[in-house]
Every structure is written in structure tokens, then in C-alpha cells.
Design a protein around this motif. Structure first.
Motif, PDB file in Angstrom:
ATOM      1  N   VAL A   1       0.839  -1.206   0.000  1.00 54.19           N
ATOM      2  CA  VAL A   1       0.000   0.000   0.000  1.00 54.19           C
ATOM      3  C   VAL A   1       0.872   1.254   0.000  1.00 54.19           C
ATOM      4  O   VAL A   1       0.633   2.196  -0.766  1.00 54.19           O
ATOM      5  CB  VAL A   1      -0.970   0.002   1.203  1.00 54.19           C
ATOM      6  CG1 VAL A   1      -1.694   1.332   1.311  1.00 54.19           C
ATOM      7  CG2 VAL A   1      -1.967  -1.130   1.079  1.00 54.19           C
ATOM      8  N   PHE A   2       1.907   1.279   0.832  1.00 51.10           N
ATOM      9  CA  PHE A   2       2.778   2.456   0.856  1.00 51.10           C
ATOM     10  C   PHE A   2       3.588   2.579  -0.434  1.00 51.10           C
ATOM     11  O   PHE A   2       3.894   3.700  -0.864  1.00 51.10           O
ATOM     12  CB  PHE A   2       3.692   2.445   2.079  1.00 51.10           C
ATOM     13  CG  PHE A   2       3.062   3.063   3.287  1.00 51.10           C
ATOM     14  CD1 PHE A   2       2.860   4.424   3.369  1.00 51.10           C
ATOM     15  CD2 PHE A   2       2.646   2.280   4.350  1.00 51.10           C
ATOM     16  CE1 PHE A   2       2.272   5.008   4.477  1.00 51.10           C
ATOM     17  CE2 PHE A   2       2.051   2.845   5.464  1.00 51.10           C
ATOM     18  CZ  PHE A   2       1.863   4.216   5.528  1.00 51.10           C
ATOM     19  N   ALA A   3       3.927   1.475  -1.078  1.00 49.83           N
ATOM     20  CA  ALA A   3       4.627   1.548  -2.363  1.00 49.83           C
ATOM     21  C   ALA A   3       3.722   2.150  -3.437  1.00 49.83           C
ATOM     22  O   ALA A   3       4.166   2.971  -4.253  1.00 49.83           O
ATOM     23  CB  ALA A   3       5.096   0.157  -2.788  1.00 49.83           C
ATOM     24  N   VAL A   4       2.452   1.785  -3.429  1.00 49.64           N
ATOM     25  CA  VAL A   4       1.504   2.378  -4.377  1.00 49.64           C
ATOM     26  C   VAL A   4       1.344   3.875  -4.101  1.00 49.64           C
ATOM     27  O   VAL A   4       1.315   4.686  -5.036  1.00 49.64           O
ATOM     28  CB  VAL A   4       0.146   1.642  -4.308  1.00 49.64           C
ATOM     29  CG1 VAL A   4      -0.929   2.389  -5.070  1.00 49.64           C
ATOM     30  CG2 VAL A   4       0.295   0.226  -4.836  1.00 49.64           C
ATOM     31  N   ILE A   5       1.266   4.246  -2.836  1.00 51.90           N
ATOM     32  CA  ILE A   5       1.169   5.661  -2.483  1.00 51.90           C
ATOM     33  C   ILE A   5       2.400   6.411  -2.983  1.00 51.90           C
ATOM     34  O   ILE A   5       2.293   7.507  -3.548  1.00 51.90           O
ATOM     35  CB  ILE A   5       0.987   5.831  -0.960  1.00 51.90           C
ATOM     36  CG1 ILE A   5      -0.397   5.346  -0.538  1.00 51.90           C
ATOM     37  CG2 ILE A   5       1.203   7.283  -0.538  1.00 51.90           C
ATOM     38  CD1 ILE A   5      -0.587   5.251   0.958  1.00 51.90           C
ATOM     39  N   ALA A   6       3.579   5.827  -2.806  1.00 55.22           N
ATOM     40  CA  ALA A   6       4.811   6.477  -3.267  1.00 55.22           C
ATOM     41  C   ALA A   6       4.814   6.616  -4.785  1.00 55.22           C
ATOM     42  O   ALA A   6       5.227   7.655  -5.316  1.00 55.22           O
ATOM     43  CB  ALA A   6       6.028   5.682  -2.802  1.00 55.22           C
ATOM     44  N   MET A   7       4.335   5.598  -5.498  1.00 53.53           N
ATOM     45  CA  MET A   7       4.303   5.684  -6.958  1.00 53.53           C
ATOM     46  C   MET A   7       3.327   6.757  -7.435  1.00 53.53           C
ATOM     47  O   MET A   7       3.590   7.441  -8.421  1.00 53.53           O
ATOM     48  CB  MET A   7       3.934   4.332  -7.558  1.00 53.53           C
ATOM     49  CG  MET A   7       5.067   3.325  -7.486  1.00 53.53           C
ATOM     50  SD  MET A   7       4.725   1.815  -8.369  1.00 53.53           S
ATOM     51  CE  MET A   7       3.714   0.944  -7.197  1.00 53.53           C
ATOM     52  N   LEU A   8       2.213   6.902  -6.744  1.00 53.52           N
ATOM     53  CA  LEU A   8       1.256   7.937  -7.126  1.00 53.52           C
ATOM     54  C   LEU A   8       1.779   9.332  -6.825  1.00 53.52           C
ATOM     55  O   LEU A   8       1.437  10.300  -7.503  1.00 53.52           O
ATOM     56  CB  LEU A   8      -0.078   7.715  -6.412  1.00 53.52           C
ATOM     57  CG  LEU A   8      -0.871   6.484  -6.863  1.00 53.52           C
ATOM     58  CD1 LEU A   8      -2.077   6.277  -5.966  1.00 53.52           C
ATOM     59  CD2 LEU A   8      -1.281   6.613  -8.313  1.00 53.52           C
ATOM     60  N   ARG A   9       2.620   9.452  -5.810  1.00 55.71           N
ATOM     61  CA  ARG A   9       3.163  10.754  -5.433  1.00 55.71           C
ATOM     62  C   ARG A   9       4.238  11.237  -6.382  1.00 55.71           C
ATOM     63  O   ARG A   9       4.524  12.428  -6.447  1.00 55.71           O
ATOM     64  CB  ARG A   9       3.756  10.682  -4.033  1.00 55.71           C
ATOM     65  CG  ARG A   9       2.730  10.491  -2.963  1.00 55.71           C
ATOM     66  CD  ARG A   9       3.430  10.372  -1.660  1.00 55.71           C
ATOM     67  NE  ARG A   9       3.680  11.699  -1.151  1.00 55.71           N
ATOM     68  CZ  ARG A   9       3.289  12.115   0.028  1.00 55.71           C
ATOM     69  NH1 ARG A   9       2.679  11.303   0.837  1.00 55.71           N
ATOM     70  NH2 ARG A   9       3.521  13.329   0.422  1.00 55.71           N
TER      71      ARG A   9
ATOM     72  N   PHE B   1      -4.586  10.626   1.350  1.00 53.58           N
ATOM     73  CA  PHE B   1      -4.232  10.744   2.764  1.00 53.58           C
ATOM     74  C   PHE B   1      -5.047   9.761   3.603  1.00 53.58           C
ATOM     75  O   PHE B   1      -4.521   9.166   4.546  1.00 53.58           O
ATOM     76  CB  PHE B   1      -4.450  12.178   3.253  1.00 53.58           C
ATOM     77  CG  PHE B   1      -4.129  12.367   4.704  1.00 53.58           C
ATOM     78  CD1 PHE B   1      -2.816  12.315   5.149  1.00 53.58           C
ATOM     79  CD2 PHE B   1      -5.128  12.582   5.633  1.00 53.58           C
ATOM     80  CE1 PHE B   1      -2.512  12.479   6.484  1.00 53.58           C
ATOM     81  CE2 PHE B   1      -4.842  12.749   6.970  1.00 53.58           C
ATOM     82  CZ  PHE B   1      -3.523  12.703   7.402  1.00 53.58           C
ATOM     83  N   ALA B   2      -6.313   9.576   3.264  1.00 47.28           N
ATOM     84  CA  ALA B   2      -7.151   8.612   3.998  1.00 47.28           C
ATOM     85  C   ALA B   2      -6.615   7.195   3.816  1.00 47.28           C
ATOM     86  O   ALA B   2      -6.576   6.413   4.781  1.00 47.28           O
ATOM     87  CB  ALA B   2      -8.595   8.696   3.519  1.00 47.28           C
ATOM     88  N   VAL B   3      -6.175   6.862   2.612  1.00 47.49           N
ATOM     89  CA  VAL B   3      -5.579   5.543   2.373  1.00 47.49           C
ATOM     90  C   VAL B   3      -4.292   5.403   3.178  1.00 47.49           C
ATOM     91  O   VAL B   3      -4.008   4.339   3.746  1.00 47.49           O
ATOM     92  CB  VAL B   3      -5.317   5.333   0.861  1.00 47.49           C
ATOM     93  CG1 VAL B   3      -4.527   4.072   0.603  1.00 47.49           C
ATOM     94  CG2 VAL B   3      -6.632   5.320   0.096  1.00 47.49           C
ATOM     95  N   GLU B   4      -3.519   6.475   3.252  1.00 40.28           N
ATOM     96  CA  GLU B   4      -2.282   6.471   4.032  1.00 40.28           C
ATOM     97  C   GLU B   4      -2.566   6.241   5.514  1.00 40.28           C
ATOM     98  O   GLU B   4      -1.844   5.490   6.186  1.00 40.28           O
ATOM     99  CB  GLU B   4      -1.566   7.799   3.807  1.00 40.28           C
ATOM    100  CG  GLU B   4      -0.111   7.812   4.172  1.00 40.28           C
ATOM    101  CD  GLU B   4       0.531   9.120   3.785  1.00 40.28           C
ATOM    102  OE1 GLU B   4       1.439   9.090   2.950  1.00 40.28           O
ATOM    103  OE2 GLU B   4       0.127  10.169   4.333  1.00 40.28           O
ATOM    104  N   LEU B   5      -3.627   6.859   6.027  1.00 40.60           N
ATOM    105  CA  LEU B   5      -4.013   6.643   7.429  1.00 40.60           C
ATOM    106  C   LEU B   5      -4.412   5.189   7.673  1.00 40.60           C
ATOM    107  O   LEU B   5      -4.040   4.602   8.701  1.00 40.60           O
ATOM    108  CB  LEU B   5      -5.174   7.562   7.806  1.00 40.60           C
ATOM    109  CG  LEU B   5      -4.832   8.982   8.212  1.00 40.60           C
ATOM    110  CD1 LEU B   5      -6.100   9.789   8.423  1.00 40.60           C
ATOM    111  CD2 LEU B   5      -3.971   9.003   9.448  1.00 40.60           C
ATOM    112  N   LEU B   6      -5.163   4.611   6.755  1.00 40.34           N
ATOM    113  CA  LEU B   6      -5.559   3.202   6.897  1.00 40.34           C
ATOM    114  C   LEU B   6      -4.341   2.287   6.857  1.00 40.34           C
ATOM    115  O   LEU B   6      -4.256   1.314   7.607  1.00 40.34           O
ATOM    116  CB  LEU B   6      -6.561   2.817   5.810  1.00 40.34           C
ATOM    117  CG  LEU B   6      -7.951   3.432   5.961  1.00 40.34           C
ATOM    118  CD1 LEU B   6      -8.806   3.106   4.737  1.00 40.34           C
ATOM    119  CD2 LEU B   6      -8.616   2.931   7.222  1.00 40.34           C
TER     120      LEU B   6
END
Length: 152
Positions: free
Chosen positions: A93-101, A114-119
Motif C-alpha cells: 500500500v505504501f509503495a503504491v502511495i509512493a508511486m502515485l506521489r 491521505f485517507a488511504v495512508e491513514l488506513l
């Protein structure tokens, strides 16, 4: 579950888990401050915290795999595999967040991401708690049920 990978008598995996957990928590705090109107550099700081957390998480995963591979009892192997799946899920999940960023200007995110990051951070906290319970020799009831031990 007894750890086979240790340095000076201390298990390595529990120590390695704390670094990504702290880095991911700092990333969430930087993003929250950025969303509340802070400077744009906070988004970049959060991004780099996530990247460093992914590197530390990969090291913790390798240490966890070594512990699971050399576990003596089948119940310990199953619980270790469950713990590893939770931790790998957090890393994905954090790798996907990093790729989207990567595509965003100044690495800032919106409210949905940010909500996905909190989860993901909540799941990481749960994984750390679960690993601590296993290390102390008292797995939670849902974990005992998952591996077939119904004596609770």
C-alpha cells in the motif's frame, strides 16, 4: 515464536520493524501538516519518509522470512506467515502511495490518498502489535483460530 536471527542475543526483526513504522508515522504527520496549510516541502519530506520506510520494511521482511523459515513448530510458521502477509500488505500500500506521489508536483497528496495512508498506518500498527503478541508467546484468539487451535 523464537527468533533465529539475532545480534548480541537480541532478535533483529522486532528492531527492524520499528524503523519503517516510525517513518510511515512521520510521513502521515507531514502530510497532515501539509494538508492543513503548511509549506509544500512537507509533501516532499513525507514522500522521502515513505521511501526510507519501504527500504527498512524490505529489510524487516527479510528478517521475518528468516524467522519463519527456521520456526520449529507448524503453528509458529503459520502465525509468522500471517504476520508477514500483514507487513507485506502494508509495504504494498505504501509503495503504491509512493508511486502515485511521484507524478504530483512537490510530492503533495490530496485528501483521498491521505485517507488511504491513514488506513495503511493503522494496519502497520496492528501488524506491529500482532508481531509483539506472537513474540511474547500469546497469540490473539483470532490468530489461534486461523491456525486451527480452538482451545480458548
Amino acid at each position: 515464536m523464537e527468533s533465529r536471527l539475532s545480534v548480541a542475543g537480541q532478535a533483529v526483526q522486532p528492531i527492524l520493524v520499528m524503523f519503517p513504522l516510525g517513518l510511515f508515522a512521520m510521513a502521515v504527520m507531514f502530510d497532515m501538516a501539509d494538508l492543513l496549510g503548511g509549506p509544500n516541502i512537507l509533501g516532499a519530506l513525507a514522500y522521502w519518509n515513505i521511501v526510507a520506510g519501504l527500504v527498512g520494511g524490505a529489510l524487516a521482511t527479510v528478517a521475518s522470512a528468516a524467522d519463519v523459515m527456521f520456526a520449529r513448530r507448524s503453528q509458529d510458521r503459520r502465525l509468522g506467515a500471517l504476520r508477514s502477509l500483514i507487513n507485506v500488505g502494508v509495504l504494498v500500500v505504501f509503495a503504491v502511495i509512493a508511486m502515485l506521489r511521484v507524478q504530483a508536483a512537490d510530492r503533495v497528496i490530496g485528501g483521498g490518498l491521505f485517507a488511504v495512508e491513514l488506513l495503511a498506518l493503522a494496519l502497520a500498527g496492528f501488524g506491529a502489535w500482532f508481531g509483539g503478541e506472537i513474540a511474547n508467546g500469546r497469540p490473539p484468539a483470532f490468530a489461534r483460530a486461523a491456525v486451527g487451535n480452538r482451545n480458548y
